[in-house]
Design a protein around this motif. Structure first.
Motif, PDB file in Angstrom:
ATOM      1  N   CYS A  13     -15.331 -34.746  15.289  1.00 46.84           N
ATOM      2  CA  CYS A  13     -15.466 -36.140  15.720  1.00 46.84           C
ATOM      3  C   CYS A  13     -16.341 -36.862  14.703  1.00 46.84           C
ATOM      4  O   CYS A  13     -17.473 -36.473  14.460  1.00 46.84           O
ATOM      5  CB  CYS A  13     -16.088 -36.215  17.101  1.00 46.84           C
ATOM      6  N   ALA A  16     -17.973 -41.848  17.217  1.00 51.37           N
ATOM      7  CA  ALA A  16     -18.229 -41.852  18.649  1.00 51.37           C
ATOM      8  C   ALA A  16     -18.610 -43.251  19.120  1.00 51.37           C
ATOM      9  O   ALA A  16     -19.303 -43.421  20.112  1.00 51.37           O
ATOM     10  CB  ALA A  16     -19.316 -40.854  19.006  1.00 51.37           C
ATOM     11  N   LEU A  28     -17.484 -38.611  23.803  1.00 47.24           N
ATOM     12  CA  LEU A  28     -17.443 -37.778  22.604  1.00 47.24           C
ATOM     13  C   LEU A  28     -18.762 -37.876  21.846  1.00 47.24           C
ATOM     14  O   LEU A  28     -19.456 -38.887  21.916  1.00 47.24           O
ATOM     15  CB  LEU A  28     -16.297 -38.223  21.692  1.00 47.24           C
ATOM     16  N   GLN A  29     -19.105 -36.834  21.114  1.00 47.41           N
ATOM     17  CA  GLN A  29     -20.323 -36.809  20.314  1.00 47.41           C
ATOM     18  C   GLN A  29     -19.951 -36.709  18.837  1.00 47.41           C
ATOM     19  O   GLN A  29     -19.186 -35.825  18.456  1.00 47.41           O
ATOM     20  CB  GLN A  29     -21.190 -35.598  20.688  1.00 47.41           C
ATOM     21  N   GLU A  32     -19.563 -33.291  16.590  1.00 51.88           N
ATOM     22  CA  GLU A  32     -19.137 -32.175  17.431  1.00 51.88           C
ATOM     23  C   GLU A  32     -17.724 -31.756  17.054  1.00 51.88           C
ATOM     24  O   GLU A  32     -16.904 -32.565  16.628  1.00 51.88           O
ATOM     25  CB  GLU A  32     -19.153 -32.560  18.911  1.00 51.88           C
ATOM     26  N   TYR A  34     -14.086 -30.234  18.278  1.00 52.53           N
ATOM     27  CA  TYR A  34     -13.246 -30.158  19.467  1.00 52.53           C
ATOM     28  C   TYR A  34     -11.945 -29.446  19.120  1.00 52.53           C
ATOM     29  O   TYR A  34     -11.459 -29.541  18.001  1.00 52.53           O
ATOM     30  CB  TYR A  34     -12.920 -31.560  20.001  1.00 52.53           C
TER      31      TYR A  34
END
Length: 91
Positions: A13, A16, A28-29, A32, A34
């Motif tokens: 990500c 965000a 969402l961060q 990070e 996913y």
């Protein structure tokens, strides 16, 4: 990116920021990783992406929020097997 991303791929990500369609905050961060659960063939309402990604959080996200991470290369490893040695008894 749409041709390269598929279910099971890892994405990072990178954005965000609030949802660029509704303006609501996103769960969402940034930074990070996913795992992509699915790729939806719908164009994002923002017009920036031709697919939405399902990463298991909320609903589909614009693919411009993510960058595809390279797949790890498989490396062959030699394994050392230790077996007990038989001892010969002498009489």
């Amino acid at each position: 990116m749409s041709d390269a991303v598929g279910p099971g791929d890892l994405v990072l990500c990178v954005n965000a920021a609030p949802n660029h369609v509704t303006g609501r905050p996103v769960p969402l961060q940034a930074g990070e990783t996913y795992r992509v659960l699915g790729v939806m063939e719908f164009g994002c309402p923002c017009g920036r992406a031709d697919h939405l990604l399902d990463v298991g959080i909320d609903w589909g996200w614009c693919q411009t929020r993510f960058r595809l991470l390279p797949k790890p290369k498989a490396q062959a490893r030699t394994q050392k097997i230790s077996a007990p040695r038989e001892k010969e008894t002498t009489r």
